[in-house]
Design a protein around this motif. Structure first.
Motif, PDB file in Angstrom:
ATOM      1  N   ASP A 121       0.843  -1.197   0.000  1.00 16.13           N
ATOM      2  CA  ASP A 121       0.000   0.000   0.000  1.00 16.13           C
ATOM      3  C   ASP A 121       0.879   1.248   0.000  1.00 16.13           C
ATOM      4  O   ASP A 121       0.401   2.340   0.296  1.00 16.13           O
ATOM      5  CB  ASP A 121      -0.968   0.000   1.189  1.00 16.13           C
ATOM      6  N   LEU A 122       2.156   1.077  -0.351  1.00 11.08           N
ATOM      7  CA  LEU A 122       3.082   2.202  -0.404  1.00 11.08           C
ATOM      8  C   LEU A 122       2.846   3.025  -1.675  1.00 11.08           C
ATOM      9  O   LEU A 122       2.861   2.472  -2.782  1.00 11.08           O
ATOM     10  CB  LEU A 122       4.523   1.718  -0.402  1.00 11.08           C
ATOM     11  N   PRO A 123       2.660   4.329  -1.555  1.00 14.37           N
ATOM     12  CA  PRO A 123       2.524   5.150  -2.752  1.00 14.37           C
ATOM     13  C   PRO A 123       3.886   5.498  -3.340  1.00 14.37           C
ATOM     14  O   PRO A 123       4.912   5.429  -2.656  1.00 14.37           O
ATOM     15  CB  PRO A 123       1.825   6.411  -2.230  1.00 14.37           C
ATOM     16  N   ASP A 124       3.876   5.861  -4.611  1.00 19.75           N
ATOM     17  CA  ASP A 124       5.057   6.400  -5.291  1.00 19.75           C
ATOM     18  C   ASP A 124       6.234   5.431  -5.288  1.00 19.75           C
ATOM     19  O   ASP A 124       7.398   5.845  -5.221  1.00 19.75           O
ATOM     20  CB  ASP A 124       5.459   7.739  -4.682  1.00 19.75           C
ATOM     21  N   VAL A 125       5.948   4.132  -5.359  1.00 19.70           N
ATOM     22  CA  VAL A 125       6.961   3.095  -5.521  1.00 19.70           C
ATOM     23  C   VAL A 125       6.570   2.294  -6.759  1.00 19.70           C
ATOM     24  O   VAL A 125       5.440   1.824  -6.868  1.00 19.70           O
ATOM     25  CB  VAL A 125       7.051   2.169  -4.301  1.00 19.70           C
ATOM     26  N   VAL A 126       7.509   2.153  -7.707  1.00 15.44           N
ATOM     27  CA  VAL A 126       7.235   1.399  -8.928  1.00 15.44           C
ATOM     28  C   VAL A 126       7.615  -0.059  -8.700  1.00 15.44           C
ATOM     29  O   VAL A 126       8.767  -0.372  -8.390  1.00 15.44           O
ATOM     30  CB  VAL A 126       8.026   1.975 -10.115  1.00 15.44           C
ATOM     31  N   LEU A 127       6.637  -0.946  -8.836  1.00 20.70           N
ATOM     32  CA  LEU A 127       6.848  -2.379  -8.630  1.00 20.70           C
ATOM     33  C   LEU A 127       6.499  -3.145  -9.901  1.00 20.70           C
ATOM     34  O   LEU A 127       5.741  -2.656 -10.743  1.00 20.70           O
ATOM     35  CB  LEU A 127       5.971  -2.895  -7.488  1.00 20.70           C
ATOM     36  N   GLY A 128       7.027  -4.339 -10.010  1.00 14.35           N
ATOM     37  CA  GLY A 128       6.677  -5.172 -11.144  1.00 14.35           C
ATOM     38  C   GLY A 128       7.117  -6.600 -10.943  1.00 14.35           C
ATOM     39  O   GLY A 128       7.881  -6.913 -10.035  1.00 14.35           O
ATOM     40  N   ILE A 129       6.610  -7.470 -11.805  1.00 11.67           N
ATOM     41  CA  ILE A 129       7.063  -8.858 -11.856  1.00 11.67           C
ATOM     42  C   ILE A 129       7.448  -9.160 -13.309  1.00 11.67           C
ATOM     43  O   ILE A 129       6.903  -8.594 -14.246  1.00 11.67           O
ATOM     44  CB  ILE A 129       6.010  -9.857 -11.319  1.00 11.67           C
ATOM     45  N   SER A 130       8.420 -10.066 -13.463  1.00 12.92           N
ATOM     46  CA  SER A 130       9.004 -10.370 -14.769  1.00 12.92           C
ATOM     47  C   SER A 130       8.298 -11.554 -15.416  1.00 12.92           C
ATOM     48  O   SER A 130       7.994 -12.540 -14.743  1.00 12.92           O
ATOM     49  CB  SER A 130      10.481 -10.728 -14.612  1.00 12.92           C
ATOM     50  N   THR A 131       8.099 -11.469 -16.722  1.00  8.70           N
ATOM     51  CA  THR A 131       7.538 -12.615 -17.448  1.00  8.70           C
ATOM     52  C   THR A 131       8.123 -12.690 -18.857  1.00  8.70           C
ATOM     53  O   THR A 131       8.587 -11.701 -19.412  1.00  8.70           O
ATOM     54  CB  THR A 131       6.005 -12.543 -17.567  1.00  8.70           C
ATOM     55  N   ALA A 132       8.053 -13.902 -19.407  1.00 10.41           N
ATOM     56  CA  ALA A 132       8.390 -14.133 -20.816  1.00 10.41           C
ATOM     57  C   ALA A 132       7.632 -15.379 -21.249  1.00 10.41           C
ATOM     58  O   ALA A 132       8.216 -16.410 -21.562  1.00 10.41           O
ATOM     59  CB  ALA A 132       9.891 -14.306 -21.000  1.00 10.41           C
ATOM     60  N   ASP A 133       6.331 -15.314 -21.213  1.00  9.53           N
ATOM     61  CA  ASP A 133       5.320 -16.341 -21.506  1.00  9.53           C
ATOM     62  C   ASP A 133       4.437 -16.614 -20.291  1.00  9.53           C
ATOM     63  O   ASP A 133       3.251 -16.913 -20.447  1.00  9.53           O
ATOM     64  CB  ASP A 133       5.903 -17.675 -21.985  1.00  9.53           C
ATOM     65  N   CYS A 134       4.995 -16.571 -19.069  1.00  7.47           N
ATOM     66  CA  CYS A 134       4.168 -16.748 -17.878  1.00  7.47           C
ATOM     67  C   CYS A 134       3.128 -15.633 -17.794  1.00  7.47           C
ATOM     68  O   CYS A 134       3.220 -14.622 -18.488  1.00  7.47           O
ATOM     69  CB  CYS A 134       5.035 -16.761 -16.620  1.00  7.47           C
ATOM     70  N   ILE A 135       2.159 -15.807 -16.935  1.00  7.45           N
ATOM     71  CA  ILE A 135       1.025 -14.893 -16.885  1.00  7.45           C
ATOM     72  C   ILE A 135       1.209 -13.871 -15.758  1.00  7.45           C
ATOM     73  O   ILE A 135       1.331 -14.255 -14.590  1.00  7.45           O
ATOM     74  CB  ILE A 135      -0.295 -15.656 -16.674  1.00  7.45           C
ATOM     75  N   PRO A 136       1.233 -12.571 -16.098  1.00  2.00           N
ATOM     76  CA  PRO A 136       1.275 -11.536 -15.071  1.00  2.00           C
ATOM     77  C   PRO A 136      -0.139 -11.138 -14.657  1.00  2.00           C
ATOM     78  O   PRO A 136      -1.014 -10.944 -15.512  1.00  2.00           O
ATOM     79  CB  PRO A 136       1.982 -10.374 -15.773  1.00  2.00           C
ATOM     80  N   VAL A 137      -0.351 -11.022 -13.358  1.00  2.28           N
ATOM     81  CA  VAL A 137      -1.677 -10.675 -12.834  1.00  2.28           C
ATOM     82  C   VAL A 137      -1.535  -9.495 -11.873  1.00  2.28           C
ATOM     83  O   VAL A 137      -0.667  -9.502 -10.994  1.00  2.28           O
ATOM     84  CB  VAL A 137      -2.327 -11.867 -12.099  1.00  2.28           C
ATOM     85  N   LEU A 138      -2.389  -8.487 -12.041  1.00  4.98           N
ATOM     86  CA  LEU A 138      -2.428  -7.330 -11.156  1.00  4.98           C
ATOM     87  C   LEU A 138      -3.792  -7.262 -10.486  1.00  4.98           C
ATOM     88  O   LEU A 138      -4.821  -7.531 -11.120  1.00  4.98           O
ATOM     89  CB  LEU A 138      -2.188  -6.030 -11.934  1.00  4.98           C
ATOM     90  N   VAL A 139      -3.794  -6.894  -9.212  1.00  6.24           N
ATOM     91  CA  VAL A 139      -5.034  -6.718  -8.453  1.00  6.24           C
ATOM     92  C   VAL A 139      -4.961  -5.383  -7.732  1.00  6.24           C
ATOM     93  O   VAL A 139      -3.931  -5.059  -7.124  1.00  6.24           O
ATOM     94  CB  VAL A 139      -5.239  -7.852  -7.427  1.00  6.24           C
ATOM     95  N   TYR A 140      -6.046  -4.609  -7.787  1.00  7.09           N
ATOM     96  CA  TYR A 140      -6.075  -3.310  -7.104  1.00  7.09           C
ATOM     97  C   TYR A 140      -7.283  -3.209  -6.201  1.00  7.09           C
ATOM     98  O   TYR A 140      -8.417  -3.449  -6.610  1.00  7.09           O
ATOM     99  CB  TYR A 140      -6.101  -2.158  -8.108  1.00  7.09           C
TER     100      TYR A 140
END
Length: 246
Positions: A76-95
């Motif tokens: 729940d930290l604001p102003d922090v850029v986060l991500g996960i790496s993929t190259a065929d796997c499925i990326p999922v985001l929830v807000y």
């Protein structure tokens, strides 16, 4: 950059191969050049990590240690850029708009079998009080069912883990025509993860699904298409930045 409309107070994105995991390019695209930038070293586990102020206070070496073997990050930290790496796997985001918290989840087939999407939402519920029915979600570019040919042993892992594979499995001719068996299963891994989101209470109408198949779309990296022996292909990043609220 591909963007997702998850809410007014979050910027959610997927890079392409021209940006990959370049933090400077990503921050520039987001207009957040001074923001902290992180992504975990994923190992196809079901480990979910909550990033908080204590993490930010650690030195860079310790931060790297903490993010080793993590396949989903919630914060729940604001102003922090986060991500996960993929190259065929499925990326999922929830807000979670109510609690201004989000998750970035790496759901390869192994993580999907381990129900990492469900576990990330469970942790959001514990840590933030998230009500999944109030959340929005996005499933980003990843391998399509047509391209995701697997062995029967992979399909068996899904069924043994309790997944109902009707409607997400089809049998197609073996891509290696000189090998047996003649037919092999193809799994719709995006749909399996969509079902996990819905099983936790996220409304189907609030889930965005990218139609991009990373195996066939050369704007994106594909481990199945490009990774040969010791030659590794790159990775795209799918993630978010929560905006500070006044």
């Amino acid at each position: 950059m591909l963007y997702y409309d998850l809410g007014r107070d979050i910027t959610a994105y997927t890079t392409d191969r021209t940006i990959g995991r370049d933090g400077n390019k990503i921050r520039e695209a987001l207009g957040a050049q001074k923001a902290a930038f992180f992504y975990p070293h994923q190992t196809h586990t079901d480990r979910v990590y909550r990033m908080d102020e204590a993490f930010l206070a650690e030195d860079a070496g310790r931060q790297k240690e903490i993010l080793e073997g993590v396949d989903a990050v919630i914060t729940d930290l604001p102003d922090v850029v986060l991500g996960i790496s993929t190259a065929d796997c499925i990326p999922v985001l929830v807000y979670d708009k109510e609690h201004h918290a989000a998750a970035a989840i790496h759901a390869g087939w192994r993580g999907t079998v381990l129900r990492i999407v469900e576990k990330a939402i469970d942790m959001m519920q514990r840590e933030f009080g998230t009500d999944a029915s109030q959340c929005t979600a996005a499933i980003g570019p990843g391998i399509s069912q047509e391209s995701f040919e697997v062995g029967e042993e992979v399909l068996r892992q899904f069924t043994e883990a309790g997944f109902q594979m009707d409607g997400v499995t089809t049998w197609m001719p073996n891509s290696r025509k000189d090998e047996l068996p003649a037919m092999k299963p193809h799994i719709d891994i995006k749909e399996v993860n969509r079902r996990q989101l819905m099983s936790k209470g996220i409304d189907a109408q609030k889930i965005t699904i990218s139609s991009i198949d990373t195996f066939t779309d050369e704007r994106y990296f594909s481990a199945r298409r490009e990774q040969k022996g010791t030659v590794k292909c790159g990775r795209i990043l799918t993630g978010f930045m929560l905006k500070g609220r006044v």
